[in-house]
Structure formats: C-alpha cells, structure tokens
Design an enzyme around this catalytic site. Structure first.
Site, PDB file in Angstrom:
ATOM      1  CG  HIS A  45      26.436  28.665  59.106  1.00 22.29           C
ATOM      2  ND1 HIS A  45      25.831  27.542  58.580  1.00 22.29           N
ATOM      3  CD2 HIS A  45      27.191  29.178  58.096  1.00 22.29           C
ATOM      4  CE1 HIS A  45      26.194  27.388  57.325  1.00 22.29           C
ATOM      5  NE2 HIS A  45      27.025  28.366  57.009  1.00 22.29           N
ATOM      6  CD  GLU A  47      22.637  27.209  62.912  1.00 24.67           C
ATOM      7  OE1 GLU A  47      23.191  28.214  62.380  1.00 24.67           O
ATOM      8  OE2 GLU A  47      21.943  26.408  62.262  1.00 24.67           O
ATOM      9  CB  CYS A  75      23.865  23.323  57.315  1.00 26.86           C
ATOM     10  SG  CYS A  75      25.297  24.004  58.204  1.00 26.86           S
ATOM     11  CB  CYS A  78      25.125  24.191  62.273  1.00 27.65           C
ATOM     12  SG  CYS A  78      25.714  25.732  61.525  1.00 27.65           S
TER      13      CYS A  78
END
Length: 147
Positions: A45, A47, A75, A78
């Site tokens: 992801h 992040e 999410c 993260c």
C-alpha cells in the site's frame, strides 16, 4: 500535492490511485504509491511503501518525528504500521467508507491498548483525492475503450 502526484503514478501502473509521502523537518524522506499488483505484494500500500523508504533514509524503523500525508484514509494494516513506526501525525485526504480504520469503519488510533498515539487529521485535499478515485473506478467498470 506530492501525495496526489504519487497517486497519479499508481494510476499509471493500473493500481488504485493512492499516494503517500512522509515528511520530517520539512524534508520528504519517503514517497510511495500503491504497488500491490506491480510488486505482487498485498502489503504494498502507498503508506507502507512510503514508511519503508522513510525508515531506510533514517536508518531506523521508528520514523520520528514525521508526518505521513496520504490521499485516502488508511486501512487497519497501514494504521498499525504507523503505530509501530511511532509516526507522529497522519494527514489524509478522502475518507474510505468501506475499510477506513481512522474514522470511517474504525477509530484505531483511539484504541487505549496502543503503546503509541498517532494524531490524525482528515479531509485535506479530499475533493481532489476522491475525484481521482471515483474516475479510476468508473473507468474500470466501463472496461477498455471499444469493448
């Protein structure tokens, strides 16, 4: 704006257009965009990619003091990584009504069992972030041109 530029890079790869940057003392120390498909990595992801780069720059898994700017509400995975990195501040754009762990579906950072608290602020450049995501998914639903 830098996170939106990263989101554009993700979109160019056919990834969900989410971008992130980590800033410490006014200097960008980490950049990332979604790369799950490109890297065949479910943890890639935006992040996480940005936090990994920031940790390498700092030569420490604790990314302090730093602020992470991301185009979409994180999410749970993260958000957990941000706590482990001891991130000081999170600034995000659009809310994520399906899986947002900061304010939409959960309030992860408010959990009393955490050994670190991340300060979060949402809604920054939310319209631009949301518009990019909506356009991306609309195009995906319509399929390739000429079909």
């Amino acid at each position: 704006m830098l996170a939106l530029e990263q989101a554009a890079l993700a979109e160019g790869l056919g990834e969900v257009p989410v971008g992130a940057v980590v800033v410490s003392d006014g200097i960008v120390i980490g950049r990332g965009h979604n790369r799950m498909i490109a890297d065949q990595d479910p943890t890639a992801h935006a992040e996480i990619v940005a936090l990994r780069q920031a940790a390498q720059v700092l030569k420490n898994y604790r990314v302090v003091p730093a602020t992470l700017y991301v185009t979409l509400e994180p999410c749970a995975m993260c958000a957990g990584a941000m706590v482990h990195a001891r991130l000081q501040t999170l600034v995000f754009g659009a809310s994520e009504p399906r899986a947002g762990a900061v304010c939409s579906q959960q309030r992860f950072f408010e959990s009393t069992y955490l050994n670190h608290q991340v300060v979060a602020r949402g809604g920054i450049l939310a319209a631009a972030s949301s518009a990019r995501l909506k356009a991306f998914f609309k195009a995906k639903r319509q399929g390739p041109p000429g079909t």
